[in-house]
Scaffold this active site. Structure first.
Site, PDB file in Angstrom:
ATOM      1  N   ASP A 106      37.708 -46.759 -36.132  1.00 52.89           N
ATOM      2  CA  ASP A 106      37.018 -48.042 -36.285  1.00 52.89           C
ATOM      3  C   ASP A 106      37.773 -49.144 -35.539  1.00 52.89           C
ATOM      4  O   ASP A 106      37.181 -50.010 -34.889  1.00 52.89           O
ATOM      5  CB  ASP A 106      36.895 -48.385 -37.774  1.00 52.89           C
ATOM      6  CG  ASP A 106      36.304 -47.232 -38.560  1.00 52.89           C
ATOM      7  OD1 ASP A 106      35.112 -46.964 -38.409  1.00 52.89           O
ATOM      8  OD2 ASP A 106      37.065 -46.553 -39.292  1.00 52.89           O
ATOM      9  N   HIS A 114      36.628 -46.769 -44.814  1.00 56.31           N
ATOM     10  CA  HIS A 114      35.988 -46.192 -43.618  1.00 56.31           C
ATOM     11  C   HIS A 114      34.529 -45.913 -43.973  1.00 56.31           C
ATOM     12  O   HIS A 114      34.130 -44.788 -44.237  1.00 56.31           O
ATOM     13  CB  HIS A 114      36.697 -44.899 -43.181  1.00 56.31           C
ATOM     14  CG  HIS A 114      35.913 -44.178 -42.116  1.00 56.31           C
ATOM     15  ND1 HIS A 114      35.765 -44.670 -40.850  1.00 56.31           N
ATOM     16  CD2 HIS A 114      35.194 -43.028 -42.151  1.00 56.31           C
ATOM     17  CE1 HIS A 114      34.999 -43.853 -40.146  1.00 56.31           C
ATOM     18  NE2 HIS A 114      34.638 -42.855 -40.913  1.00 56.31           N
TER      19      HIS A 114
END
Ligand code: NAI
Length: 331
Positions: free
Chosen positions: A159, A187
């Site tokens: 990410d 996440h």
């Protein structure tokens, strides 16, 4: 010559595994002068495919690769490992309830935690990739009490790298000139990609991303949702979830953890919260960290504005709920 490091990859017959093991064998994870022995674990239905991956590793004749253990036996897989990359897990299938998926993964991570605790090398570093990554890592921590909690982490570096990529595309600058974005929290789509402290190296010195982009509307909405939804966009395009970028980011995570982050640069890692930034302790939460001598530490003292505070709390809330769900699967 250096002693080989033993690296475990679970779920090694899967898509991320197939991208990840050659990277490890090429020295991308631990350095071009570090020999490795790969331990690959998968489940019996994937045993033949796993053996095929082992055959290809032999065929590739990697000079750094000093041995390969390919097994469906958890104890054999975990024995003596210095680094464990946990990619194996139970995927969500159509029509399945969240609780059913959680329950499957809780039981996998509970038993693999015990095997690691008993059989891994002392000071083994663990990275959980499989989803729900933060909560799988938390379960692993709970059921491996003798592994120091500092050694158990989850992957949010993908990410983080996605956020760097979006800024680099938007500003048309090299991604290597962008740094210090932050992924806060889970996440999942509640993660908060934060650019408030991010900078770009320019011919006129380092400049804040906020100054260069100068479009707060894009930074505060589209940028955030693009990073949050990137996994879904990859699935839509490829029909499979991110694999090469996940594998590469897993290498970045371990490399920086073991070899250190560059001076003045931080990265995002899911780690056991100590209450920094008023994030509840007892969750595995993604923070900005720097690494030195094989240890991470959370970057302290960053200013958190009102919009950010809400987003930090929202993703913490989701993680608390996931934790409760995971615990309800245990009883
Ligand atoms: P995949 O389905 O291709 O591979 C998973 C492998 O794990 C399969 O070979 C399966 O047989 C194996 N496996 C299942 N249960 C196991 C067990 N108990 N022990 C050992 N192996 C087991 O999936 P893919 O695409 O490789 O993704 C793996 C995981 O990584 C998924 O949970 C996915 O959601 C997650 N992921 C996480 C990302 C992150 O940034 N944290 C990014 C992308 C994927």
């Amino acid at each position: 010559a250096k002693e080989p490091v033993r690296v475990l990859v679970t779920g090694a017959a899967g898509q991320i595994g197939y991208a990840l093991v050659p990277m490890i064998a090429r020295g991308i994870m631990l350095g071009a002068d570090q020999p490795v022995i790969l331990h690959m674990l998968d489940i019996p239905p994937a045993a033949e495919a796993l053996n095929g991956v082992k055959m290809e590793l032999v065929d590739a004749a990697f000079p750094l690769l000093k041995g390969v253990v390919a097994t469906t036996d958890v104890v054999e897989a975990c024995t003596g490992v210095n680094v464990a990359v946990m990619v194996g897990g139970f995927p969500r299938k159509e029509g399945m309830e969240r609780k059913d998926v959680m329950s499957k993964n809780v039981s996998i991570y509970k038993s693999q935690a015990s095997a690691l605790e008993k059989h891994a090398a002392a000071n083994c570093k663990v990275l959980v990739v499989a989803n729900p990554a933060n909560t799988n890592a938390l379960i692993l921590k709970e059921f491996a009490p003798s592994i120091p909690e500092k050694n158990i982490t989850c992957l949010t570096r993908l990410d983080h790298n996605r956020a760097l990529g979006q800024i680099s595309e938007r500003l048309n600058v090299q991604v290597s000139d962008v740094k210090n974005v932050i992924i806060w929290g889970n996440h999942s789509s509640t993660q908060y990609p934060d650019v408030n402290h991010a900078t770009v190296r320019t011919p006129a010195g380092e400049k804040p991303v906020r100054e260069l982009v100068a479009d707060d509307k894009w930074l505060n909405s589209e940028f955030i949702t693009t990073v949050q939804q990137r996994g879904a966009a990859i699935i839509k395009a490829r029909k499979f979830s991110s694999a090469l970028s996940a594998a590469s980011s897993a290498c970045d995570h371990i490399r920086d953890w073991v070899l250190g982050t560059p001076e003045g640069t931080w990265v995002s890692m899911g780690v056991y919260s100590d209450g920094s930034y008023n994030v509840p302790s007892g969750l595995i939460y993604s923070f900005p960290v720097t690494c030195k001598n094989g240890e991470w530490s959370i970057v302290q003292g960053l200013s958190i504005d009102e919009l950010s505070r809400k987003k930090l709390d929202l993703t913490a809330q989701e993680l608390s709920e996931e934790k409760d769900l995971a615990y309800s699967c245990l009883s």
